[in-house]
Design an enzyme around this catalytic site. Structure first.
Site, PDB file in Angstrom:
ATOM      1  N   TYR A  69      81.942 -56.400 117.018  1.00 20.68           N
ATOM      2  CA  TYR A  69      81.190 -55.336 117.643  1.00 20.68           C
ATOM      3  C   TYR A  69      81.940 -54.720 118.773  1.00 20.68           C
ATOM      4  O   TYR A  69      81.862 -54.795 120.168  1.00 20.68           O
ATOM      5  CB  TYR A  69      79.803 -55.668 118.186  1.00 20.68           C
ATOM      6  CG  TYR A  69      78.899 -55.972 117.187  1.00 20.68           C
ATOM      7  CD1 TYR A  69      78.880 -55.995 115.919  1.00 20.68           C
ATOM      8  CD2 TYR A  69      77.645 -56.624 117.574  1.00 20.68           C
ATOM      9  CE1 TYR A  69      77.961 -56.148 114.915  1.00 20.68           C
ATOM     10  CE2 TYR A  69      76.720 -56.964 116.780  1.00 20.68           C
ATOM     11  CZ  TYR A  69      76.959 -56.725 115.372  1.00 20.68           C
ATOM     12  OH  TYR A  69      75.982 -56.979 114.279  1.00 20.68           O
ATOM     13  N   PHE A 218      68.706 -54.269 110.268  1.00 19.05           N
ATOM     14  CA  PHE A 218      68.252 -53.012 109.622  1.00 19.05           C
ATOM     15  C   PHE A 218      66.916 -52.808 109.386  1.00 19.05           C
ATOM     16  O   PHE A 218      66.504 -52.147 108.388  1.00 19.05           O
ATOM     17  CB  PHE A 218      69.098 -52.840 108.279  1.00 19.05           C
ATOM     18  CG  PHE A 218      70.700 -52.602 108.409  1.00 19.05           C
ATOM     19  CD1 PHE A 218      71.196 -52.244 109.574  1.00 19.05           C
ATOM     20  CD2 PHE A 218      71.488 -53.153 107.290  1.00 19.05           C
ATOM     21  CE1 PHE A 218      72.706 -51.993 109.492  1.00 19.05           C
ATOM     22  CE2 PHE A 218      72.889 -53.002 107.668  1.00 19.05           C
ATOM     23  CZ  PHE A 218      73.508 -52.597 108.714  1.00 19.05           C
ATOM     24  N   GLY A 222      66.729 -49.144 107.939  1.00 23.18           N
ATOM     25  CA  GLY A 222      66.636 -49.107 106.546  1.00 23.18           C
ATOM     26  C   GLY A 222      67.878 -48.639 106.037  1.00 23.18           C
ATOM     27  O   GLY A 222      68.860 -49.211 106.089  1.00 23.18           O
TER      28      GLY A 222
END
Length: 305
Positions: A69, A218, A222
């Site tokens: 990240y 998520f 989504g």
């Protein structure tokens, strides 16, 4: 006293091995920029540090991160180190390995022998002597293959004291069975949210039966995945949001938390206002009818990678 004190504890706690965490945690992927990795604009460094500190003030004691990240000017692990070290005694930091990115940002996948280097990279960036939880993140190309060699390599690092607990991410039920035969697993981290498939729902239930934490990612985004929530949302989610004077993201997060006491949410943001909205979603109580309506909705399929 801050009325938000320990707000993340409102939905209860769950155990990750020998550690107890509040069910609302924090995902660090969006700390580095408006879009993760090398997309979007960099986040203001002090704002990201402030979001992390505010999360802890709100009772968040479970942070999900990864050495990959990072963007050109920001690293999630280093921001966590800067904001929170020396770390609170109750803080659990979970990271993940197998994927990696080189200095140019290009992706690569580690061999079993290279996992130690990835674990040590996380240790250096976080400034720790051991990692609380390390998830083996399975690549899309291995979703139907064996993960035994890689998981066994992580088990050796746990035995060596570099890792406290092990988890698996982006796995099938069969891969979870394979991992459990090698070493204890404390959590499964998979994509999950409204519109989840019957296979995904079965794995969530199995984790509950085994006493394992299920950590969906998520859940809010989504089908938008790393880029964030999709521009359009289905009518059922919007209707429930209006009924509760809540955002669509809060409804999605509340629905996820209602899936079981073993479900741990890790919504991520670099925005302090969104952080408080995410934590507040834990107070949103959905009726059985609303849950059924949302569960049966024709939401976009969840990602599998």
């Amino acid at each position: 006293m801050d009325p938000w004190t320990n707000a993340a504890a409102v939905t209860g706690t769950w155990r990750l091995g020998d550690r107890t965490v509040n069910r609302i945690g924090f995902g660090a992927m969006r700390l580095t920029g408006t879009t993760p990795f090398d997309q979007g604009a960099p986040r203001d460094r002090e704002q990201s540090i402030g979001v992390l500190r505010r999360a802890v003030e709100l009772g968040v004691n479970h942070i999900d991160t990864a050495a990959f990240y990072f963007s050109a000017t920001r690293s999630a692990n280093e921001l966590i180190n800067r904001a929170l070290a020396p770390y609170p005694d109750d803080l659990v930091i979970a990271t993940k390995v197998w994927p990696g990115r080189d200095a140019s940002g290009a992706w690569w996948w580690a061999t079993p022998a290279q996992l130690r280097g990835q674990v040590e990279e996380n240790l250096r960036q976080l400034g720790r002597d051991h990692l609380d939880v390390v998830n083996l993140r399975v690549p899309p190309s291995r979703r139907n293959g064996s993960i035994g060699e890689h998981f066994a390599a992580l088990a050796e690092l746990r035995d060596a004291g570099l890792i406290r607990h092990l988890g698996v991410s982006n796995v099938t039920s069969e891969q979870l069975t394979e991992a459990l035969a090698i070493a204890p697993v404390v959590c499964v981290q998979n994509p999950y949210g409204i519109g989840a498939s019957s296979e995904d729902r079965a794995l969530l239930r199995r984790c509950g039966e085994l006493g394992l934490a299920f950590v969906p990612f998520f859940a809010i985004a989504g089908s938008g995945r790393e880029s964030g929530p999709a521009a359009r949302d289905n009518g059922a989610v919007q209707a429930v949001a209006r009924a509760h004077d809540a955002s669509v993201a809060q409804v999605r997060l509340a629905w996820t938390l209602h899936q079981g006491p073993h479900v741990l949410a890790i919504p991520g943001t670099g925005d302090p206002e969104h952080l408080e909205q995410n934590v507040a979603a834990g107070r949103l109580s959905l009726s059985e009818g609303e849950m059924a309506r949302l569960t049966g909705t024709d939401a976009p399929d969840q990602p599998t990678s």
